[in-house]
Design a protein around this motif. Structure first.
Motif, PDB file in Angstrom:
ATOM      1  N   ASN A 100       0.829  -1.212   0.000  1.00 13.93           N
ATOM      2  CA  ASN A 100       0.000   0.000   0.000  1.00 13.93           C
ATOM      3  C   ASN A 100       0.861   1.259   0.000  1.00 13.93           C
ATOM      4  O   ASN A 100       0.594   2.210  -0.734  1.00 13.93           O
ATOM      5  N   ARG A 101       1.896   1.252   0.842  1.00 14.45           N
ATOM      6  CA  ARG A 101       2.759   2.431   0.886  1.00 14.45           C
ATOM      7  C   ARG A 101       3.517   2.587  -0.437  1.00 14.45           C
ATOM      8  O   ARG A 101       3.714   3.711  -0.911  1.00 14.45           O
ATOM      9  N   ALA A 102       3.903   1.474  -1.061  1.00 12.31           N
ATOM     10  CA  ALA A 102       4.577   1.543  -2.368  1.00 12.31           C
ATOM     11  C   ALA A 102       3.677   2.229  -3.390  1.00 12.31           C
ATOM     12  O   ALA A 102       4.136   3.064  -4.182  1.00 12.31           O
ATOM     13  N   ASN A 103       2.402   1.894  -3.390  1.00  7.16           N
ATOM     14  CA  ASN A 103       1.461   2.538  -4.319  1.00  7.16           C
ATOM     15  C   ASN A 103       1.379   4.040  -4.078  1.00  7.16           C
ATOM     16  O   ASN A 103       1.375   4.835  -5.017  1.00  7.16           O
ATOM     17  N   ALA A 104       1.310   4.432  -2.811  1.00 13.30           N
ATOM     18  CA  ALA A 104       1.222   5.859  -2.494  1.00 13.30           C
ATOM     19  C   ALA A 104       2.519   6.577  -2.874  1.00 13.30           C
ATOM     20  O   ALA A 104       2.478   7.694  -3.406  1.00 13.30           O
ATOM     21  N   VAL A 138       5.263  -0.304 -10.243  1.00 14.84           N
ATOM     22  CA  VAL A 138       6.404   0.576  -9.989  1.00 14.84           C
ATOM     23  C   VAL A 138       7.404   0.446 -11.131  1.00 14.84           C
ATOM     24  O   VAL A 138       7.900   1.456 -11.653  1.00 14.84           O
ATOM     25  N   TYR A 139       7.697  -0.791 -11.523  1.00 17.40           N
ATOM     26  CA  TYR A 139       8.605  -0.991 -12.662  1.00 17.40           C
ATOM     27  C   TYR A 139       8.077  -0.296 -13.916  1.00 17.40           C
ATOM     28  O   TYR A 139       8.820   0.325 -14.655  1.00 17.40           O
ATOM     29  N   GLU A 140       6.786  -0.416 -14.146  1.00 21.37           N
ATOM     30  CA  GLU A 140       6.199   0.235 -15.324  1.00 21.37           C
ATOM     31  C   GLU A 140       6.370   1.754 -15.233  1.00 21.37           C
ATOM     32  O   GLU A 140       6.708   2.409 -16.225  1.00 21.37           O
ATOM     33  N   ALA A 141       6.167   2.313 -14.054  1.00 20.17           N
ATOM     34  CA  ALA A 141       6.354   3.756 -13.875  1.00 20.17           C
ATOM     35  C   ALA A 141       7.810   4.167 -14.106  1.00 20.17           C
ATOM     36  O   ALA A 141       8.083   5.296 -14.504  1.00 20.17           O
TER      37      ALA A 141
END
Length: 187
Positions: A100-104, A138-141
């Motif tokens: 969840n924190r990774a998404n934020a 995250v990799y895609e971003a």
């Protein structure tokens, strides 16, 4: 006189119990509001529950998580990161909180920190498809498309019926094909 003393004693003893019950009720209402999409009300109820100081640790963690999700849904990713960090102080081995924190963190462009959290989520629970999915996002971003696809595929292998995972793989493949057609390779 004895009856009055007894009554006063009961009130004093039950008062902390009532405060604890109110905090639990607020936490339950927080979850109910969050689960029905009323994020503002969820934030309010979670805040009351957290600020009461009366929640047992497990419920406190849940309140921080639920408020964090509601805040992120309201576009307040920075505030949600604070809540996820507070939850992790009490539950440092919870893969879902790291994801969840990774998404934020990804929302606010802190991709290196997001990747650290996503990696921790995968490390803590390698059987949780959402952890791979978040790391793939995250990799895609980061424009690391091969790594993103690999993680999306891993998420799908762990949860083959998940349409979101399937859709992300198809969208990423379409993006890669378009890029290749335009002459620029994707990694």
């Amino acid at each position: 006189m004895k009856g009055f003393v007894f009554f006063s004693l009961v009130v004093i003893v039950l008062s902390p119990v009532a405060a604890h019950a109110d905090a639990i009720d607020d936490n339950t209402l927080c979850y109910e509001q969050f689960s029905t999409g009323n994020d503002k009300a969820a934030v309010d109820y979670c805040s009351r529950a957290i600020e009461s100081g009366k929640l047992p640790t497990e419920d406190l963690v849940a309140a921080f998580i639920n408020r964090g999700v509601a805040l992120r849904n309201l576009g307040q990713s920075r505030r949600s990161i604070v809540d996820y960090s507070m939850a992790l102080k009490h539950a440092p081995k919870d893969a879902m909180i790291y994801a969840n924190r990774a998404n934020a963190l990804r929302d606010i462009g802190e991709l290196d920190r997001a990747l650290d959290d996503a990696n921790m989520a995968v490390k803590l629970d390698g059987k949780r498809p959402a952890s791979y999915f978040v790391r793939g996002a995250v990799y895609e971003a980061q424009s690391r498309f091969d790594s993103a696809r690999r993680d999306y595929m891993q998420a799908l292998s762990l949860d083959p019926a998940n349409r979101d995972y399937q859709d992300h793989i198809l969208a990423l493949d379409a993006k890669r094909a378009k890029q290749a057609q335009q002459g620029g390779g994707m990694r």
